[in-house]
Design a protein around this motif. Structure first.
Motif, PDB file in Angstrom:
ATOM      1  N   LEU A 193       0.826  -1.213   0.000  1.00 28.03           N
ATOM      2  CA  LEU A 193       0.000   0.000   0.000  1.00 28.03           C
ATOM      3  C   LEU A 193       0.856   1.256   0.000  1.00 28.03           C
ATOM      4  CD1 LEU A 193      -2.876  -0.792   2.532  1.00 28.03           C
ATOM      5  CD2 LEU A 193      -3.049  -0.612   0.054  1.00 28.03           C
ATOM      6  N   ALA A 194       1.991   1.193   0.705  1.00 33.25           N
ATOM      7  CA  ALA A 194       2.871   2.364   0.820  1.00 33.25           C
ATOM      8  C   ALA A 194       3.843   2.479  -0.343  1.00 33.25           C
ATOM      9  CB  ALA A 194       3.649   2.286   2.130  1.00 33.25           C
ATOM     10  N   HIS A 195       3.728   1.562  -1.316  1.00 38.40           N
ATOM     11  CA  HIS A 195       4.623   1.544  -2.477  1.00 38.40           C
ATOM     12  C   HIS A 195       6.075   1.359  -2.046  1.00 38.40           C
ATOM     13  CE1 HIS A 195       1.214   2.726  -4.939  1.00 38.40           C
ATOM     14  NE2 HIS A 195       0.990   3.717  -4.122  1.00 38.40           N
ATOM     15  N   LEU A 196       6.257   0.459  -1.089  1.00 35.23           N
ATOM     16  CA  LEU A 196       7.592   0.088  -0.630  1.00 35.23           C
ATOM     17  C   LEU A 196       7.794  -1.395  -0.910  1.00 35.23           C
ATOM     18  CD1 LEU A 196       7.619   1.835   2.871  1.00 35.23           C
ATOM     19  CD2 LEU A 196       8.632   2.708   0.753  1.00 35.23           C
ATOM     20  N   SER A 197       9.022  -1.757  -1.192  1.00 35.57           N
ATOM     21  CA  SER A 197       9.363  -3.159  -1.396  1.00 35.57           C
ATOM     22  C   SER A 197      10.372  -3.561  -0.316  1.00 35.57           C
ATOM     23  CB  SER A 197       9.966  -3.367  -2.788  1.00 35.57           C
ATOM     24  OG  SER A 197      10.427  -4.697  -2.947  1.00 35.57           O
ATOM     25  N   LEU A 198       9.977  -4.501   0.536  1.00 38.91           N
ATOM     26  CA  LEU A 198      10.844  -4.954   1.622  1.00 38.91           C
ATOM     27  C   LEU A 198      11.468  -6.291   1.251  1.00 38.91           C
ATOM     28  CD1 LEU A 198       8.503  -4.336   4.721  1.00 38.91           C
ATOM     29  CD2 LEU A 198      10.031  -2.704   3.601  1.00 38.91           C
ATOM     30  N   THR A 199      12.770  -6.409   1.415  1.00 40.80           N
ATOM     31  CA  THR A 199      13.384  -7.720   1.235  1.00 40.80           C
ATOM     32  C   THR A 199      12.978  -8.610   2.415  1.00 40.80           C
ATOM     33  OG1 THR A 199      15.385  -6.916   2.332  1.00 40.80           O
ATOM     34  CG2 THR A 199      15.332  -6.837  -0.084  1.00 40.80           C
ATOM     35  N   ASP A 200      13.113  -9.913   2.246  1.00 38.73           N
ATOM     36  CA  ASP A 200      12.649 -10.845   3.272  1.00 38.73           C
ATOM     37  C   ASP A 200      13.348 -10.623   4.608  1.00 38.73           C
ATOM     38  OD1 ASP A 200      10.944 -11.950   1.455  1.00 38.73           O
ATOM     39  OD2 ASP A 200      12.130 -13.766   1.096  1.00 38.73           O
ATOM     40  N   ASP A 201      14.655 -10.327   4.573  1.00 39.69           N
ATOM     41  CA  ASP A 201      15.365 -10.154   5.850  1.00 39.69           C
ATOM     42  C   ASP A 201      14.901  -8.902   6.584  1.00 39.69           C
ATOM     43  OD1 ASP A 201      16.522  -8.505   3.925  1.00 39.69           O
ATOM     44  OD2 ASP A 201      18.524  -8.610   4.828  1.00 39.69           O
ATOM     45  N   VAL A 202      14.594  -7.844   5.841  1.00 38.99           N
ATOM     46  CA  VAL A 202      14.081  -6.614   6.473  1.00 38.99           C
ATOM     47  C   VAL A 202      12.693  -6.865   7.053  1.00 38.99           C
ATOM     48  CG1 VAL A 202      13.251  -4.275   6.000  1.00 38.99           C
ATOM     49  CG2 VAL A 202      15.436  -5.035   5.055  1.00 38.99           C
ATOM     50  N   ARG A 203      11.831  -7.501   6.270  1.00 41.57           N
ATOM     51  CA  ARG A 203      10.473  -7.789   6.742  1.00 41.57           C
ATOM     52  C   ARG A 203      10.492  -8.693   7.971  1.00 41.57           C
ATOM     53  NH1 ARG A 203       7.484 -12.132   3.464  1.00 41.57           N
ATOM     54  NH2 ARG A 203       9.109 -13.223   4.612  1.00 41.57           N
ATOM     55  N   ASP A 204      11.314  -9.735   7.929  1.00 45.51           N
ATOM     56  CA  ASP A 204      11.350 -10.685   9.046  1.00 45.51           C
ATOM     57  C   ASP A 204      11.873 -10.018  10.312  1.00 45.51           C
ATOM     58  OD1 ASP A 204      10.402 -12.548   7.303  1.00 45.51           O
ATOM     59  OD2 ASP A 204      12.309 -13.611   7.046  1.00 45.51           O
ATOM     60  N   TRP A 205      12.863  -9.142  10.173  1.00 47.32           N
ATOM     61  CA  TRP A 205      13.393  -8.441  11.343  1.00 47.32           C
ATOM     62  C   TRP A 205      12.328  -7.517  11.936  1.00 47.32           C
ATOM     63  CZ3 TRP A 205      14.119  -3.295  12.596  1.00 47.32           C
ATOM     64  CH2 TRP A 205      14.867  -3.057  13.755  1.00 47.32           C
ATOM     65  N   MET A 206      11.625  -6.780  11.082  1.00 48.67           N
ATOM     66  CA  MET A 206      10.574  -5.887  11.568  1.00 48.67           C
ATOM     67  C   MET A 206       9.470  -6.671  12.279  1.00 48.67           C
ATOM     68  SD  MET A 206      10.246  -3.205   8.362  1.00 48.67           S
ATOM     69  CE  MET A 206       8.819  -2.381   9.064  1.00 48.67           C
ATOM     70  N   ALA A 207       9.130  -7.846  11.747  1.00 46.57           N
ATOM     71  CA  ALA A 207       8.059  -8.649  12.334  1.00 46.57           C
ATOM     72  C   ALA A 207       8.416  -9.147  13.730  1.00 46.57           C
ATOM     73  CB  ALA A 207       7.744  -9.840  11.427  1.00 46.57           C
ATOM     74  N   GLU A 208       9.697  -9.217  14.039  1.00 47.29           N
ATOM     75  CA  GLU A 208      10.137  -9.731  15.338  1.00 47.29           C
ATOM     76  C   GLU A 208      10.270  -8.646  16.404  1.00 47.29           C
ATOM     77  OE1 GLU A 208      13.804 -11.603  14.441  1.00 47.29           O
ATOM     78  OE2 GLU A 208      12.907 -13.286  13.342  1.00 47.29           O
ATOM     79  N   GLN A 209      10.137  -7.386  16.010  1.00 48.57           N
ATOM     80  CA  GLN A 209      10.375  -6.308  16.967  1.00 48.57           C
ATOM     81  C   GLN A 209       9.184  -6.103  17.907  1.00 48.57           C
ATOM     82  OE1 GLN A 209      13.598  -5.214  16.993  1.00 48.57           O
ATOM     83  NE2 GLN A 209      13.489  -6.874  15.500  1.00 48.57           N
ATOM     84  N   PRO A 210       9.462  -5.911  19.209  1.00 46.55           N
ATOM     85  CA  PRO A 210       8.367  -5.651  20.160  1.00 46.55           C
ATOM     86  C   PRO A 210       7.754  -4.278  19.895  1.00 46.55           C
ATOM     87  CG  PRO A 210      10.516  -5.366  21.217  1.00 46.55           C
ATOM     88  CD  PRO A 210      10.779  -5.912  19.849  1.00 46.55           C
ATOM     89  N   PRO A 211       6.469  -4.077  20.202  1.00 49.52           N
ATOM     90  CA  PRO A 211       5.584  -5.058  20.839  1.00 49.52           C
ATOM     91  C   PRO A 211       4.959  -6.047  19.873  1.00 49.52           C
ATOM     92  CG  PRO A 211       4.403  -3.015  20.506  1.00 49.52           C
ATOM     93  CD  PRO A 211       5.815  -2.756  20.043  1.00 49.52           C
ATOM     94  N   GLY A 212       5.197  -5.897  18.570  1.00 43.54           N
ATOM     95  CA  GLY A 212       4.656  -6.842  17.606  1.00 43.54           C
ATOM     96  C   GLY A 212       3.182  -6.663  17.302  1.00 43.54           C
ATOM     97  N   SER A 213       2.606  -5.552  17.728  1.00 39.64           N
ATOM     98  CA  SER A 213       1.182  -5.310  17.472  1.00 39.64           C
ATOM     99  C   SER A 213       0.994  -4.754  16.064  1.00 39.64           C
ATOM    100  CB  SER A 213       0.629  -4.304  18.486  1.00 39.64           C
ATOM    101  OG  SER A 213       1.242  -3.037  18.310  1.00 39.64           O
ATOM    102  N   LEU A 214      -0.229  -4.855  15.558  1.00 39.16           N
ATOM    103  CA  LEU A 214      -0.519  -4.294  14.241  1.00 39.16           C
ATOM    104  C   LEU A 214      -0.311  -2.785  14.245  1.00 39.16           C
ATOM    105  CD1 LEU A 214      -3.742  -6.257  13.196  1.00 39.16           C
ATOM    106  CD2 LEU A 214      -1.332  -6.885  12.949  1.00 39.16           C
ATOM    107  N   ARG A 215      -0.671  -2.154  15.346  1.00 41.63           N
ATOM    108  CA  ARG A 215      -0.465  -0.703  15.459  1.00 41.63           C
ATOM    109  C   ARG A 215       1.021  -0.361  15.398  1.00 41.63           C
ATOM    110  NH1 ARG A 215      -2.779   1.011  20.731  1.00 41.63           N
ATOM    111  NH2 ARG A 215      -4.730   0.498  19.673  1.00 41.63           N
ATOM    112  N   GLY A 216       1.835  -1.155  16.088  1.00 43.99           N
ATOM    113  CA  GLY A 216       3.274  -0.922  16.076  1.00 43.99           C
ATOM    114  C   GLY A 216       3.867  -1.142  14.701  1.00 43.99           C
ATOM    115  N   LEU A 217       3.415  -2.175  13.997  1.00 42.99           N
ATOM    116  CA  LEU A 217       3.914  -2.442  12.648  1.00 42.99           C
ATOM    117  C   LEU A 217       3.495  -1.335  11.686  1.00 42.99           C
ATOM    118  CD1 LEU A 217       3.230  -6.279  12.389  1.00 42.99           C
ATOM    119  CD2 LEU A 217       5.400  -5.149  12.883  1.00 42.99           C
ATOM    120  N   ARG A 218       2.270  -0.842  11.843  1.00 39.53           N
ATOM    121  CA  ARG A 218       1.806   0.263  10.998  1.00 39.53           C
ATOM    122  C   ARG A 218       2.668   1.513  11.226  1.00 39.53           C
ATOM    123  NH1 ARG A 218      -0.388   0.926   6.409  1.00 39.53           N
ATOM    124  NH2 ARG A 218       1.535   2.112   6.248  1.00 39.53           N
TER     125      ARG A 218
END
Length: 352
Positions: A193-218
């Motif tokens: 949606l944001a017109h960004l392309s994340l490589t798998d390692d970047v996406r996986d690292w972000m997914a592991e960061q606390p608190p891990g909520s949808l609000r935090g990821l947004r």
């Protein structure tokens, strides 16, 4: 006051809001569909839905989506979303003026009503019982009600038995925190949606960061979008780690960066931080800003505040100008090489 609430709610629901249907949200979305379709006056349980779950799990997003769909299906629907702050006038009113009676008459004009963070609102038994009576009256008038809470009703000791019983009479849905797969799915969806392309390692690292909520990821995606103007392919994990590093994770401070740059260019820290546009100070200042942002991961707003209360836009422009000058100035590249080597031992602590 309630006119303001309804106008605010209507505006929020008319606005387009992308929605990602994750596995953890499916049952809650089905519950909102059931609430929207409820039409049996004898089935009062169908008029009340309670969504509970940790902060940022998506409760409010599901409620807004359900109300929005109801408004699309029936244009004359009157929805409202109540937050704890919206109750201030009612709770501070003189009891002699019968504020609850007025409040009930006003809120009963709604077809669908969402009451956010009920467990934050209720602090004592007397208020809990009053809210239970209010819910009874609204449901008797066929108002459909969605309530969000951080805990299920039975886990809220501040609730009176009457309120707990009333909430348990509705449909209670517990929204779990997103799994690792769901967090990755949400990041892929949000990045697209944001017109960004994340490589798998970047996406996986972000997914592991606390608190891990949808609000935090947004929030993380919003930060990436501001730092890497779309369309952008984000494939530098270290740069992303620097961007989201906390002050405790940084070994370098802005003061230390400014001191090293000032020493390298033969100027003072005071001259670096001043507003002077003299070339002898401007290029070293641009260098310090670029290193602070790209090497140490400081946000542009922090950098601007340190270097003479400059704006985010000014810092971004300075970094770009420095890169332009760097491309055609060999001596400047040598300055930068020495600074980077000097700062290498003090760079970001390992975020992984």
């Amino acid at each position: 006051m309630f006119d303001t609430v309804r106008a605010r709610s209507r505006k929020a629901l008319l606005a387009e809001e992308p929605f990602c249907l994750l596995p953890e949200l499916q049952f809650a979305c089905a519950a909102m569909q059931r609430l929207k379709a409820s039409a049996n006056p004898l089935d009062r349980s169908g008029l009340l839905t309670v969504l509970s779950g940790p902060a940022g799990a998506g409760k409010s997003m599901v409620v807004r989506q359900g109300l929005r769909e109801a408004c699309r299906d029936k244009r004359k629907q009157v929805p409202a979303i109540l937050y704890p702050s919206d109750w201030h006038d009612l709770l501070s009113a003189d009891p002699a003026t019968n504020p609850w009676e007025t409040w009930t008459e006003i809120t009963a004009q709604c077809d669908m009503l969402a009451c956010e963070d009920l467990d934050q609102l209720v602090t004592e038994d007397s208020l809990a019982d009053q809210i239970a009576r209010w819910l009874d009256e609204l449901m008797a008038r066929q108002v459909r009600i969605a309530i969000t809470m951080s805990q299920p009703p039975g886990n809220c000791p501040q609730f009176s038995p009457r309120l707990t019983s009333r909430l348990r009479g509705g449909l209670i849905v517990r929204i779990a925190a997103g799994s690792a797969d769901s967090r990755r799915q949400f990041l892929d969806w949000g990045a697209q949606l944001a017109h960004l392309s994340l490589t798998d390692d970047v996406r996986d690292w972000m997914a592991e960061q606390p608190p891990g909520s949808l609000r935090g990821l947004r929030s993380m995606l919003d930060r990436l979008q501001s730092e890497f103007p779309p369309p952008a392919r984000i494939n530098d994990l270290k740069a992303v780690q620097r961007l989201f590093a906390t002050p405790a994770q940084r070994k370098l401070s802005l003061a230390a960066i400014a001191s090293q740059v000032a020493s390298e260019f033969g100027v003072s820290v005071h001259e670096l931080r001043a507003s002077s546009r003299v070339q002898a100070y401007r290029v070293p200042r641009q260098c310090a800003m670029m290193l602070a942002h790209e090497f140490a991961g400081f946000a542009m707003a922090e950098i601007g505040k340190y270097f003479g209360r400059r704006t985010h836009t000014s810092v971004s422009y300075s970094c770009r100008k420095f890169q332009d000058t760097l491309a055609k100035t060999p001596s400047l590249r040598e300055h930068l090489r020495r600074l980077q080597a000097q700062m290498a031992d003090d760079t970001l602590a390992d975020c992984g």
